[in-house]
Scaffold this motif. Sequence first.
Motif, PDB file in Angstrom:
ATOM      1  N   PHE A   1       0.842  -1.395  -0.159  1.00 29.98           N
ATOM      2  CA  PHE A   1       0.003   0.029  -0.068  1.00 29.98           C
ATOM      3  C   PHE A   1       0.871   1.402  -0.057  1.00 29.98           C
ATOM      4  N   ALA A   2       0.392   2.230  -0.660  1.00 30.90           N
ATOM      5  CA  ALA A   2       1.126   3.419  -0.768  1.00 30.90           C
ATOM      6  C   ALA A   2       0.999   4.286   0.708  1.00 30.90           C
ATOM      7  N   ALA A   3       2.045   4.889   0.972  1.00 31.00           N
ATOM      8  CA  ALA A   3       2.192   5.652   2.190  1.00 31.00           C
ATOM      9  C   ALA A   3       1.276   7.036   2.035  1.00 31.00           C
ATOM     10  N   CYS A   4       0.676   7.627   2.927  1.00 35.39           N
ATOM     11  CA  CYS A   4       0.092   8.708   2.915  1.00 35.39           C
ATOM     12  C   CYS A   4       1.066   9.972   2.943  1.00 35.39           C
ATOM     13  N   VAL A   5       0.915  10.783   1.804  1.00 31.25           N
ATOM     14  CA  VAL A   5       1.780  11.946   1.800  1.00 31.25           C
ATOM     15  C   VAL A   5       1.723  13.179   3.041  1.00 31.25           C
ATOM     16  N   LEU A   6       0.905  12.955   3.873  1.00 32.98           N
ATOM     17  CA  LEU A   6       0.953  13.802   5.065  1.00 32.98           C
ATOM     18  C   LEU A   6       1.318  13.176   6.001  1.00 32.98           C
ATOM     19  N   CYS A   7       1.023  11.922   6.632  1.00 30.16           N
ATOM     20  CA  CYS A   7       1.305  11.511   7.870  1.00 30.16           C
ATOM     21  C   CYS A   7       2.042  10.036   7.722  1.00 30.16           C
ATOM     22  N   GLN A   8       2.222   9.637   6.411  1.00 25.96           N
ATOM     23  CA  GLN A   8       3.116   8.519   6.129  1.00 25.96           C
ATOM     24  C   GLN A   8       2.404   6.947   6.687  1.00 25.96           C
ATOM     25  N   GLU A   9       1.023   7.325   6.769  1.00 29.16           N
ATOM     26  CA  GLU A   9       0.564   5.921   7.205  1.00 29.16           C
ATOM     27  C   GLU A   9       0.018   5.312   6.016  1.00 29.16           C
ATOM     28  N   PRO A  10      -0.234   3.840   5.969  1.00 31.99           N
ATOM     29  CA  PRO A  10      -0.497   3.193   4.818  1.00 31.99           C
ATOM     30  C   PRO A  10      -1.966   3.651   4.617  1.00 31.99           C
ATOM     31  N   THR A  11      -2.226   3.748   3.310  1.00 36.94           N
ATOM     32  CA  THR A  11      -3.475   4.004   2.514  1.00 36.94           C
ATOM     33  C   THR A  11      -4.066   2.725   2.118  1.00 36.94           C
ATOM     34  N   GLU A  12      -5.284   3.187   1.565  1.00 39.98           N
ATOM     35  CA  GLU A  12      -6.049   1.862   0.992  1.00 39.98           C
ATOM     36  C   GLU A  12      -5.771   1.806  -0.561  1.00 39.98           C
ATOM     37  N   TYR A  13      -4.825   2.608  -0.992  1.00 39.89           N
ATOM     38  CA  TYR A  13      -4.438   2.616  -2.484  1.00 39.89           C
ATOM     39  C   TYR A  13      -3.189   1.782  -2.454  1.00 39.89           C
ATOM     40  N   PRO A  14      -3.037   1.204  -3.670  1.00 37.73           N
ATOM     41  CA  PRO A  14      -1.609   0.377  -3.999  1.00 37.73           C
ATOM     42  C   PRO A  14      -0.784   1.294  -4.363  1.00 37.73           C
ATOM     43  N   GLU A  15       0.593   0.910  -4.405  1.00 37.88           N
ATOM     44  CA  GLU A  15       1.913   1.869  -4.554  1.00 37.88           C
ATOM     45  C   GLU A  15       1.831   2.280  -6.080  1.00 37.88           C
ATOM     46  N   SER A  16       1.092   1.562  -6.782  1.00 41.33           N
ATOM     47  CA  SER A  16       1.003   2.031  -8.397  1.00 41.33           C
ATOM     48  C   SER A  16      -0.099   3.145  -8.427  1.00 41.33           C
ATOM     49  N   HIS A  17      -0.592   3.605  -7.395  1.00 45.88           N
ATOM     50  CA  HIS A  17      -1.832   4.513  -7.735  1.00 45.88           C
ATOM     51  C   HIS A  17      -0.993   5.997  -8.137  1.00 45.88           C
ATOM     52  N   LYS A  18      -1.693   6.730  -9.173  1.00 46.27           N
ATOM     53  CA  LYS A  18      -1.254   7.964  -9.371  1.00 46.27           C
ATOM     54  C   LYS A  18      -2.112   8.919  -8.718  1.00 46.27           C
TER      55      LYS A  18
ATOM     56  N   PRO B   1      -7.248   7.527   5.049  1.00 43.67           N
ATOM     57  CA  PRO B   1      -8.861   7.907   5.414  1.00 43.67           C
ATOM     58  C   PRO B   1      -8.955   9.096   6.198  1.00 43.67           C
ATOM     59  N   VAL B   2      -7.846   9.101   7.343  1.00 47.93           N
ATOM     60  CA  VAL B   2      -8.056  10.120   8.377  1.00 47.93           C
ATOM     61  C   VAL B   2      -7.690  11.611   7.702  1.00 47.93           C
ATOM     62  N   CYS B   3      -6.656  11.688   6.820  1.00 42.59           N
ATOM     63  CA  CYS B   3      -6.064  12.560   6.304  1.00 42.59           C
ATOM     64  C   CYS B   3      -7.164  13.153   5.126  1.00 42.59           C
ATOM     65  N   GLU B   4      -7.696  12.287   4.536  1.00 42.23           N
ATOM     66  CA  GLU B   4      -8.730  12.416   3.601  1.00 42.23           C
ATOM     67  C   GLU B   4     -10.178  13.186   4.303  1.00 42.23           C
ATOM     68  N   TRP B   5     -10.376  12.819   5.438  1.00 43.30           N
ATOM     69  CA  TRP B   5     -11.604  13.129   6.007  1.00 43.30           C
ATOM     70  C   TRP B   5     -11.007  14.544   6.599  1.00 43.30           C
ATOM     71  N   ARG B   6      -9.969  14.911   6.937  1.00 44.54           N
ATOM     72  CA  ARG B   6      -9.515  16.330   7.410  1.00 44.54           C
ATOM     73  C   ARG B   6      -9.366  17.216   6.158  1.00 44.54           C
ATOM     74  N   GLU B   7      -8.946  16.761   5.135  1.00 38.65           N
ATOM     75  CA  GLU B   7      -8.781  17.406   3.850  1.00 38.65           C
ATOM     76  C   GLU B   7     -10.012  17.954   3.351  1.00 38.65           C
ATOM     77  N   ALA B   8     -11.030  16.824   3.226  1.00 42.52           N
ATOM     78  CA  ALA B   8     -12.443  17.286   2.938  1.00 42.52           C
ATOM     79  C   ALA B   8     -13.133  18.392   3.977  1.00 42.52           C
ATOM     80  N   GLU B   9     -12.904  18.044   5.291  1.00 41.63           N
ATOM     81  CA  GLU B   9     -13.396  19.347   6.324  1.00 41.63           C
ATOM     82  C   GLU B   9     -12.822  20.775   5.739  1.00 41.63           C
ATOM     83  N   ARG B  10     -11.597  20.748   5.468  1.00 40.32           N
ATOM     84  CA  ARG B  10     -10.739  21.894   5.287  1.00 40.32           C
ATOM     85  C   ARG B  10     -11.335  22.559   3.925  1.00 40.32           C
TER      86      ARG B  10
END
Length: 78
Positions: A41-58, A64-73
Amino acid sequence: MSDYCGTETTTTGAAPASASASAAETAETAETAPVAAGPPFAACVLCQEPTEYPESHKGITLCPVCEWREAERTACSG
């Protein structure tokens, strides 16, 4: 007398044994829960936690946590 999920105390003031035993079992299970196997799994670009996307994801990959926070912002605050 309390009707709420085992919060009733005994005459000695201690919690029922079954409540403390189940809490200990839950803590053990949470610590030893296996990690989901799958593609790397690819690492989150903000917190480096694993994401639900494969490493090949462009594109930007967020956990999920950072996605939620980004949506709030970026949400309309009108």
